[in-house]
Design a protein around this motif. Sequence first.
Motif, short mmCIF file in Angstrom:
data_model
loop_
_atom_site.label_atom_id
_atom_site.label_comp_id
_atom_site.label_asym_id
_atom_site.label_seq_id
_atom_site.Cartn_x
_atom_site.Cartn_y
_atom_site.Cartn_z
N ARG A 89 1.13 -1.09 -0.19
CA ARG A 89 -0.01 0.31 0.16
C ARG A 89 0.79 1.37 0.25
NH1 ARG A 89 -0.51 -3.31 4.45
NH2 ARG A 89 -2.14 -4.75 4.28
N TYR A 90 0.11 2.31 -0.15
CA TYR A 90 1.44 3.22 -0.42
C TYR A 90 1.72 3.55 0.96
CZ TYR A 90 -0.80 7.88 1.14
OH TYR A 90 -1.44 9.09 1.93
N PRO A 91 1.15 3.78 1.99
CA PRO A 91 1.57 4.45 3.62
C PRO A 91 2.99 3.08 3.86
CG PRO A 91 -0.63 4.22 3.42
CD PRO A 91 -0.92 3.79 1.50
N ASP A 92 2.52 1.65 3.28
CA ASP A 92 3.51 0.93 3.32
C ASP A 92 5.12 1.66 2.25
OD1 ASP A 92 1.97 -1.02 5.12
OD2 ASP A 92 1.30 -1.28 3.28
N GLU A 93 4.27 1.42 1.43
CA GLU A 93 5.76 2.15 0.84
C GLU A 93 6.54 3.22 1.23
OE1 GLU A 93 7.23 0.57 -1.37
OE2 GLU A 93 5.19 -0.96 -2.07
N LEU A 94 5.80 4.25 2.08
CA LEU A 94 6.35 5.90 2.57
C LEU A 94 6.86 5.08 3.22
CD1 LEU A 94 6.33 8.70 2.86
CD2 LEU A 94 4.56 8.54 3.83
N ALA A 106 1.46 12.63 -10.50
CA ALA A 106 2.79 11.15 -10.38
C ALA A 106 2.10 10.14 -10.70
CB ALA A 106 3.04 10.95 -8.72
N THR A 107 0.83 10.27 -11.60
CA THR A 107 0.61 8.86 -11.86
C THR A 107 -0.68 8.84 -13.40
OG1 THR A 107 -1.88 9.41 -10.39
CG2 THR A 107 0.12 7.28 -9.49
N ALA A 108 -0.50 9.98 -13.83
CA ALA A 108 -1.32 10.05 -15.15
C ALA A 108 -0.49 9.32 -15.96
CB ALA A 108 -1.52 11.29 -14.79
N ALA A 136 3.48 -0.70 -8.21
CA ALA A 136 4.09 -0.09 -9.49
C ALA A 136 3.35 0.93 -8.93
CB ALA A 136 4.71 -0.24 -10.69
N GLY A 137 2.43 1.65 -9.04
CA GLY A 137 1.50 3.02 -8.79
C GLY A 137 1.93 3.68 -7.71
N TYR A 138 1.31 2.54 -6.36
CA TYR A 138 1.18 3.06 -5.26
C TYR A 138 3.25 3.41 -4.61
CZ TYR A 138 -3.21 1.17 -3.69
OH TYR A 138 -4.37 0.84 -3.93
N ARG A 139 3.73 2.48 -5.40
CA ARG A 139 5.26 3.24 -4.89
C ARG A 139 5.32 4.30 -6.11
NH1 ARG A 139 7.85 -1.07 -7.25
NH2 ARG A 139 6.62 -2.11 -5.90
N ALA A 140 4.78 4.07 -6.71
CA ALA A 140 5.04 5.63 -7.48
C ALA A 140 4.80 7.28 -6.55
CB ALA A 140 4.44 6.27 -8.57
N MET A 141 3.25 6.95 -5.61
CA MET A 141 2.36 7.65 -4.80
C MET A 141 3.49 8.14 -3.67
SD MET A 141 -1.14 5.70 -4.65
CE MET A 141 -1.45 7.01 -4.04
N ALA A 142 3.83 6.83 -2.86
CA ALA A 142 4.63 7.27 -1.33
C ALA A 142 6.05 8.31 -1.95
CB ALA A 142 4.87 5.75 -0.92
N GLU A 143 7.04 7.92 -3.34
CA GLU A 143 7.82 8.41 -4.19
C GLU A 143 7.33 9.87 -4.42
OE1 GLU A 143 8.70 6.20 -7.26
OE2 GLU A 143 10.01 4.35 -6.05
N ALA A 144 6.07 9.80 -4.42
CA ALA A 144 5.79 11.48 -4.78
C ALA A 144 6.00 12.74 -3.43
CB ALA A 144 4.24 11.87 -5.56
N VAL A 145 5.99 12.18 -2.43
CA VAL A 145 5.83 12.57 -1.55
C VAL A 145 6.68 13.04 -0.94
CG1 VAL A 145 5.01 13.03 1.31
CG2 VAL A 145 3.96 10.89 -0.25
N ASP A 146 7.04 14.43 -0.75
CA ASP A 146 8.36 15.12 -0.52
C ASP A 146 8.38 14.88 1.47
OD1 ASP A 146 10.54 17.14 0.78
OD2 ASP A 146 9.32 19.25 -0.29
N LEU A 147 9.06 14.53 1.56
CA LEU A 147 9.57 14.13 2.47
C LEU A 147 9.98 15.26 4.42
CD1 LEU A 147 11.99 10.91 3.27
CD2 LEU A 147 9.56 10.80 2.47
N SER A 148 10.28 16.38 3.53
CA SER A 148 10.08 17.66 3.88
C SER A 148 9.08 18.11 4.79
CB SER A 148 11.14 18.24 3.61
OG SER A 148 10.75 18.65 2.48
N ALA A 149 8.68 17.91 3.99
CA ALA A 149 6.82 18.23 3.66
C ALA A 149 5.96 17.36 5.38
CB ALA A 149 5.53 17.58 2.39
N LEU A 150 6.51 16.28 5.84
CA LEU A 150 5.78 15.14 6.83
C LEU A 150 6.86 16.04 7.81
CD1 LEU A 150 6.50 12.22 5.20
CD2 LEU A 150 4.19 14.02 4.65
#
Length: 405
Positions: free
Chosen positions: A221-226, A366-368, A391-405
Amino acid sequence: MKRFAVLLFAAVLGVALAPAASAHPGWAATWAASPHAPTDVFGPSWGTEGFDNHTVRQVVRISSGGPAIRIRLSNAYSAAPLKVTGATVGRAGTGAAVRPESLRHLTFGGSRSVTVRAGGQSVSDVAFLPVQPLERLTVTLYLAGRTGPATGHTFAGATSYRASGDHRADASGDAFGETSTSWYYVNAVEAVDRTPRRDVVVAFGDSITDGAASTVDGDNRYPDELAERLRGRKSVVNAGIGGNRVLNDSSCFGEKATERFARDALAQPDVRTVILLEGINDIGFSNFPIDCALPNPEVTAAELVEGYRDLIRQAHAKGVRIVGATLLPFKGAAYYTERGEAVRDEVNTWIRTSGEFDAVVDFDRATADPADRDALLPLYDSGDHLHPSDAGYRAMAEAVDLSAL
């Protein structure tokens, strides 16, 4: 002597043994599953009938570690008290097996059994099991009596196991002959956190956050990948419910986001940031009638924006940051319409440009598919044109800017 050791250990760690209205400081959420009412809308499930002299063994993967843990149980959707005769936790082995040296009996107020009031929850005492980031744990409940319909989480994306009789302390999985891909009663795992920081990230949303169509037991899941990107530096917990909406309740898809947000996101111990990805079902369900999802009115972009503003106000009132996520492409999905696409585009423009969120993650871009921005990239499409592939869920996680967290 054992009780003295428990108290001494808790004092050294600086944690409370009993549940409290606020779990900070001392505890941080490391795994969660948002509870909802049992349903058979997707086929027969254990939840609607409940359990009677059953042991239920459930596997979860935590996101961060700590020197000890506790387990939270929810009976939120039952009219009757839940009697848990006994429960254990341990490191997961293969299938339903548990690594025997890690098996711990859970206690609740010093007792191995607990009765969870109807509509309520219970938190175990501290369990002296050191855990590591991304470790898989097994939580086992023995339910000696008839439970009635069971509070749970339908789209677990993980295998749960059931056996007749009391097998809570079995290291072997041999007795567990039945399987399900839902979770029951287990609501959260919390780890001792001795840092003063609030670091927990809550991914809040619908089936896309929940990880629908990802590989069962793959933790993709994307939260797992994050969580894999963060490697324990921050916890990531999943507060997605398949079919959930921002503005309307459902008997099978949970309360609307504006109602459940306080419980499922803001009440997570040590929460610092929420990533909000929700609204595509509000847009689509008016063209996809399901009895348990009524009412399903046509929703405008302006109405969704007001829902988002409600969630932003709730988060900021608790000192929590909220990251707005754009809605993914859904051209070709069962409930796609040109009207719905126009609403999605308007909503995404507002998310990107309004400045009302603390930050934005652009899952849409990121996914379009570059050849058709209204559709998922084929590599990222699970096949239903709505839910991403692994692969799409992984792309979602990679799109998150970690500094925004």
